[in-house]
Design an enzyme around this catalytic site. Structure first.
Site, mmCIF file in Angstrom:
data_model
loop_
_atom_site.group_PDB
_atom_site.id
_atom_site.type_symbol
_atom_site.label_atom_id
_atom_site.label_comp_id
_atom_site.label_asym_id
_atom_site.label_seq_id
_atom_site.Cartn_x
_atom_site.Cartn_y
_atom_site.Cartn_z
ATOM 1 N NE ARG A 11 -15.820 -4.116 -24.973
ATOM 2 C CZ ARG A 11 -15.749 -5.503 -25.173
ATOM 3 N NH1 ARG A 11 -14.425 -6.184 -24.945
ATOM 4 N NH2 ARG A 11 -16.785 -6.005 -25.613
ATOM 5 C CG ASP B 51 -1.849 -1.223 1.335
ATOM 6 O OD1 ASP B 51 -2.133 -1.778 0.210
ATOM 7 O OD2 ASP B 51 -2.379 -1.549 2.398
ATOM 8 C CD GLN C 119 -3.716 -4.800 -7.160
ATOM 9 O OE1 GLN C 119 -3.453 -3.455 -7.411
ATOM 10 N NE2 GLN C 119 -4.551 -5.348 -6.669
HETATM 11 O O1 F6P Z 1 -2.717 -4.061 3.150
HETATM 12 C C1 F6P Z 1 -2.528 -4.767 1.978
HETATM 13 C C2 F6P Z 1 -3.610 -5.296 1.449
HETATM 14 O O2 F6P Z 1 -3.382 -5.957 0.379
HETATM 15 C C3 F6P Z 1 -4.736 -3.946 0.982
HETATM 16 O O3 F6P Z 1 -4.294 -3.573 -0.111
HETATM 17 C C4 F6P Z 1 -5.790 -4.603 1.123
HETATM 18 O O4 F6P Z 1 -7.151 -3.545 1.363
HETATM 19 C C5 F6P Z 1 -5.988 -5.666 1.968
HETATM 20 O O5 F6P Z 1 -4.580 -5.988 2.334
HETATM 21 C C6 F6P Z 1 -6.652 -7.063 1.742
HETATM 22 O O6 F6P Z 1 -6.527 -7.716 2.955
HETATM 23 P P1 F6P Z 1 -6.774 -9.365 3.179
HETATM 24 O O7 F6P Z 1 -5.874 -9.930 2.140
HETATM 25 O O8 F6P Z 1 -6.892 -9.493 4.375
HETATM 26 O O9 F6P Z 1 -8.219 -9.549 2.338
#
Ligand code: F6P
Length: 325
Positions: free
Chosen positions: A164, A129, A255
């Protein structure tokens, strides 16, 4: 001195490289290292989940995504009992300094632990993040950015073939850093981030205007948790209110995985080595975040970094609009 190392919260590519750097540096300095499994879950639970680490435990992990120590989100750390248990288990494991690799939530967990634990605490910022105080970049951000970028490049190929409009949703929790980075690097026409209020009417008008001017394809990068909703919701709104036909791609957890980039491996290695040296130099009397500022490794007091929070240069989002004209 004995160090505890753990990875906590959302895993990020490069965490393994950081663990490796911590363990190898510590062993070289004749320190012991214990790995704490599943983040705070490994110490705030009933019995500590820890294991001794040596050079062999960290061989051949530098290039791997995920984390060999596993990770977790630990609601127990929101309670006094959970924090007390975590501190007691750290003492039981003989830990003098806890090195945690994680993001914002992990930083807050460490801050909360301070009232119960008089050993040292060091955060190595690790999250896709890029939303941590005390550093310009977090371990894993660069890899996630390149993963998102790769997807956007692919999406543009098919978008161009059909003229698109695509909405591509990226992660980032409440920080638009990943979205803005991917939008600039991917040449997106629009970016939507939680830091600024989103005006859907204006977005629709710009998309229609673009089509009138002969722009067939538009890519809108949407950061998750935007005030206007998620990408499927925004697509629904554009269709219902302006008959704009869109396709949606939510990149999601793709990601988070994958081989860390060279930049993330180098950042993780630098922070790992530095954190162990900091533990040694302060003889464990430390509560800090180690990060990079203008490519120099720096120490920021934990309380200061918590207050600072994530920081996205607001001017960066404007670049997307400027360059899509
Ligand atoms: O903090 C990393 C992250 O991938 C965020 O980008 C995302 O909102 C969250 O974790 C998702 O969390 P989880 O894998 O617990 O659903």
């Amino acid at each position: 001195m004995r160090l505890g190392v753990m990875t906590s919260g959302g895993d990020s590519p490069g965490m393994n490289a950081a663990i490796r750097a911590v363990v190898r540096t510590a062993i070289h300095q004749d320190m012991g290292v214990v790995g704490i499994m599943r983040g705070f879950l490994g110490i705030a639970c009933d019995a500590p989940d820890v294991k001794d680490l040596d050079t062999d435990s960290v061989s051949n992990i530098l290039q791997r995504g995920g984390t060999i120590l596993k990770s977790g989100r630990c609601p127990e750390m929101l309670t006094e009992e959970g924090r007390e248990r975590a501190a007691a288990h750290l003492r039981e494991a003989g830990v003098d300094v806890l090195l945690a690799i994680g993001g914002n939530g992990t930083m807050q967990g460490l801050q909360a632990l301070l009232n119960h634990w008089n050993g040292g605490l060091i955060l190595l910022p690790g999250t896709i993040d890029n939303d941590c105080g005390g550093t310009d970049y977090t371990i894993g951000y660069d890899t996630a950015l390149n993963t998102a970028l790769d997807s956007i490049d692919r999406i543009r190929d098919t978008a161009e073939a059909f003229d698109r409009v695509f909405l591509v949703e990226v992660m980032g929790r409440h920080c638009g850093a990943l979205a803005v980075g991917a939008a600039i690097a991917g040449g997106a026409e629009e970016v939507i981030i939680p830091e600024t209020p989103t005006d859907l009417e204006a977005l629709a008008r710009r998309l229609i205007e673009g089509q009138k001017l002969g722009r067939g394809t538009s890519i809108v990068v949407v950061s998750e948790h935007d005030d206007a909703g998620n990408a499927p919701e925004i697509a629904g709104w554009l269709g219902e209110n302006y008959s704009i036909d869109t396709r949606v791609c939510v990149l999601g957890h793709t990601q988070r995985g994958g081989r860390p980039t060279a930049d993330d491996r180098i950042l993780a290695s630098r922070l790992g080595v530095y954190a162990v040296r900091l533990a040694q130099e302060t003889q464990g009397r430390v509560a800090a975040v180690v990060g990079v500022r203008s490519d120099k490794v720096v120490t920021t007091p934990l309380a200061e970094a918590v207050k600072e929070g994530g920081h996205l240069d607001p001017g960066l989002a404007d670049l997307v609009a400027e360059l899509s004209r």
